[in-house]
Structures are given as structure tokens and as C-alpha cells.
Design a protein around this motif. Sequence first.
Motif, PDB file in Angstrom:
ATOM      1  N   TYR A  51      -2.469  -1.333  -4.993  1.00 52.25           N
ATOM      2  CA  TYR A  51      -3.276  -1.561  -3.798  1.00 52.25           C
ATOM      3  C   TYR A  51      -4.728  -1.137  -4.043  1.00 52.25           C
ATOM      4  O   TYR A  51      -5.666  -1.823  -3.644  1.00 52.25           O
ATOM      5  N   ASP A  52      -4.918  -0.011  -4.717  1.00 54.89           N
ATOM      6  CA  ASP A  52      -6.269   0.491  -4.992  1.00 54.89           C
ATOM      7  C   ASP A  52      -7.066  -0.446  -5.893  1.00 54.89           C
ATOM      8  O   ASP A  52      -8.289  -0.435  -5.863  1.00 54.89           O
ATOM      9  N   ARG A  73       0.832  -1.203   0.000  1.00 56.46           N
ATOM     10  CA  ARG A  73       0.000   0.000   0.000  1.00 56.46           C
ATOM     11  C   ARG A  73       0.866   1.253   0.000  1.00 56.46           C
ATOM     12  O   ARG A  73       0.586   2.214  -0.705  1.00 56.46           O
ATOM     13  N   ARG A  91      -8.750  -4.670   1.618  1.00 62.55           N
ATOM     14  CA  ARG A  91      -8.475  -3.380   2.251  1.00 62.55           C
ATOM     15  C   ARG A  91      -9.112  -3.293   3.642  1.00 62.55           C
ATOM     16  O   ARG A  91      -8.512  -2.765   4.578  1.00 62.55           O
ATOM     17  N   PRO A 109     -12.282  -4.704  -1.952  1.00 63.62           N
ATOM     18  CA  PRO A 109     -12.560  -4.050  -0.679  1.00 63.62           C
ATOM     19  C   PRO A 109     -12.353  -4.959   0.526  1.00 63.62           C
ATOM     20  O   PRO A 109     -12.007  -4.484   1.612  1.00 63.62           O
ATOM     21  N   LEU A 124      -7.005  -5.356   6.065  1.00 65.47           N
ATOM     22  CA  LEU A 124      -5.803  -4.633   6.466  1.00 65.47           C
ATOM     23  C   LEU A 124      -6.150  -3.540   7.474  1.00 65.47           C
ATOM     24  O   LEU A 124      -5.428  -3.342   8.454  1.00 65.47           O
ATOM     25  N   GLY A 125      -7.249  -2.860   7.271  1.00 64.72           N
ATOM     26  CA  GLY A 125      -7.669  -1.827   8.209  1.00 64.72           C
ATOM     27  C   GLY A 125      -7.908  -2.370   9.600  1.00 64.72           C
ATOM     28  O   GLY A 125      -7.441  -1.803  10.592  1.00 64.72           O
TER      29      GLY A 125
END
Length: 78
Positions: free
Chosen positions: A45-46, A38, A53, A50, A56-57
Motif C-alpha cells: 500500500y505504501d 492497506r 491514498r 499519493p 481512499l482517505g
Amino acid sequence: MNDSLGRYNHLNGKRDKDRNRAEAWVRDEAMERLAALRDSNPEMYDRMGPTVRLSLGHYEIDKKIAAQYGRDVSKGGK
């Protein structure tokens, strides 16, 4: 129903959710590599889904909480 249950104290006192998250955190090398990706290649990464992501969050939030509770998050979390 979960909201109602969350309002009650446990027999040994109020539950400390952050402490529980800190104790349960385990270093995940795949997540560490994803965080590095990222930072080094945001375009790639984008393009990831979802779910990756979000995972990871959640991992990074748990890692931050573990650090706040004194765990060494740099070497495996002990």
C-alpha cells in the motif's frame, strides 16, 4: 470567492455539508478492497501513489459521515 459564497445561507436554511456528503456516499468495492490491502499488506500500500491514498482517505471520511447519519455502510449504503 468560494469562501465568500460558503458564508451565506441558502434560501431554505444553512447548508449541511455533512448531510449532503452522507446522502451522496455510495459503496465502492474497489475502495473497500484497497482498504483491505492497506490493512493486510501495508508495504505494498505504501508503494502506491499519493492519489490512490488520498482517494481512499476521502472515501473513508465520507463513509464515516454516512454511518453517523444512519446509513448502513456495510451493505451498499442504503
